[in-house]
Scaffold this active site. Sequence first.
Site, short mmCIF file in Angstrom:
data_model
loop_
_atom_site.label_atom_id
_atom_site.label_comp_id
_atom_site.label_asym_id
_atom_site.label_seq_id
_atom_site.Cartn_x
_atom_site.Cartn_y
_atom_site.Cartn_z
N GLY A 134 3.08 2.28 10.90
CA GLY A 134 3.98 3.35 10.89
C GLY A 134 4.71 3.78 11.81
O GLY A 134 5.45 4.66 11.99
N HIS A 187 -9.23 0.92 5.49
CA HIS A 187 -7.94 0.97 6.24
C HIS A 187 -8.20 1.97 7.19
O HIS A 187 -9.13 2.75 7.13
CB HIS A 187 -7.12 1.71 5.26
CG HIS A 187 -5.64 1.62 5.78
ND1 HIS A 187 -5.34 2.64 6.59
CD2 HIS A 187 -4.44 0.87 5.47
CE1 HIS A 187 -3.96 2.33 6.68
NE2 HIS A 187 -3.36 1.20 6.13
N LYS A 241 0.08 4.35 -0.17
CA LYS A 241 -0.60 5.49 0.30
C LYS A 241 -0.49 6.61 -0.35
O LYS A 241 -0.51 6.59 -1.68
CB LYS A 241 -0.04 5.58 1.80
CG LYS A 241 -0.26 4.21 2.59
CD LYS A 241 0.15 4.64 4.23
CE LYS A 241 -0.13 3.37 4.77
NZ LYS A 241 0.17 3.25 6.43
N GLU A 253 -6.49 4.45 8.28
CA GLU A 253 -6.62 5.76 8.01
C GLU A 253 -7.85 6.51 7.38
O GLU A 253 -8.22 7.64 7.48
CB GLU A 253 -5.40 6.23 7.10
CG GLU A 253 -4.13 5.96 7.79
CD GLU A 253 -2.89 5.44 6.94
OE1 GLU A 253 -2.07 5.25 7.68
OE2 GLU A 253 -3.06 5.47 5.62
N GLU A 313 -4.74 -4.96 10.91
CA GLU A 313 -3.61 -4.11 10.85
C GLU A 313 -4.00 -3.40 12.52
O GLU A 313 -4.91 -2.21 12.47
CB GLU A 313 -3.60 -2.74 10.01
CG GLU A 313 -3.25 -3.50 8.72
CD GLU A 313 -2.60 -2.54 7.84
OE1 GLU A 313 -1.80 -2.31 7.00
OE2 GLU A 313 -3.63 -1.41 7.54
N ASN A 372 1.00 -1.25 -0.03
CA ASN A 372 0.01 0.16 -0.01
C ASN A 372 0.77 1.36 -0.04
O ASN A 372 1.52 1.62 1.09
CB ASN A 372 -0.92 0.08 1.23
CG ASN A 372 -1.66 1.21 1.34
OD1 ASN A 372 -1.88 1.89 0.47
ND2 ASN A 372 -2.23 1.48 2.51
N SER A 404 4.14 -2.21 10.55
CA SER A 404 5.36 -2.14 10.53
C SER A 404 6.23 -3.52 10.31
O SER A 404 7.16 -3.70 10.99
CB SER A 404 5.83 -1.74 12.05
OG SER A 404 5.31 -0.38 12.24
#
Length: 248
Positions: free
Chosen positions: A169, A93, A11, A95, A163, A9, A208
Amino acid sequence: MANKLAAGNWKMNGTTAQLAEIDALHKAHPDPSVDILICPPATLLSRLSDATKDSAIATGAQDCHAHNSGAHTGDISAEMVKDAGGSYVILGHSERRTDHGETDAIVQAKTQAALDAGLIAVVCIGETEAERDAGTTLDVLGTQLAGSLPDGIDGNTVVVAYEPVWAIGTGRVPTLEQIAEAHDFMRKTLADRFGSAADDIALLYGGSVKPGNASEIFATSNVDGALVGGASLKAADFTGIITALENA
């Protein structure tokens, strides 16, 4: 048994120059024994699809709208993703859920739109740090699975990615026991709802993932691959993860 999948991904990263990484990735894995997916920004999807058409690398989008067309400025539909050469789409996701207020119901509607367009939906679920600390992780995952997935899915139509939001991240990674607990729970929950079809639904871990920790993660119960963020931007990094999955 579910196929192994290494999904990248990108992003909101990448311009035309980033496509050089795809050439390097293809050279490193001309005949991979696992499925490889790259989901670039929408601006690169068509060009990346052209660049990978003679390779084993699949392409997908990072989101799609629940409707096929209409007055939705800035959005793209599942049919548009398909038309641009994509075969997958990432949905739900964290986000998107956080930054755009997407609920489980919205994710389910988008997933159904993706399936109707002939795309494979990579549906993301995961708990926040507060939910983990409160001991409600499995309750959160169960609620998200129930609300985000439409009926009638199988391994040919949906991939589920776990996730943990607090690990995306940040460099923090759950323990292998925590990853196994979440993935075993997802498999059982999917089996309770979808029966034997759940056996073929790939369960990805994301958060990560790096070449240095990929092998131990892929050796964990019910982990069929990874949804990788930053480490998928460079072929040298993503190659290490793909190789670890091939050897798992």
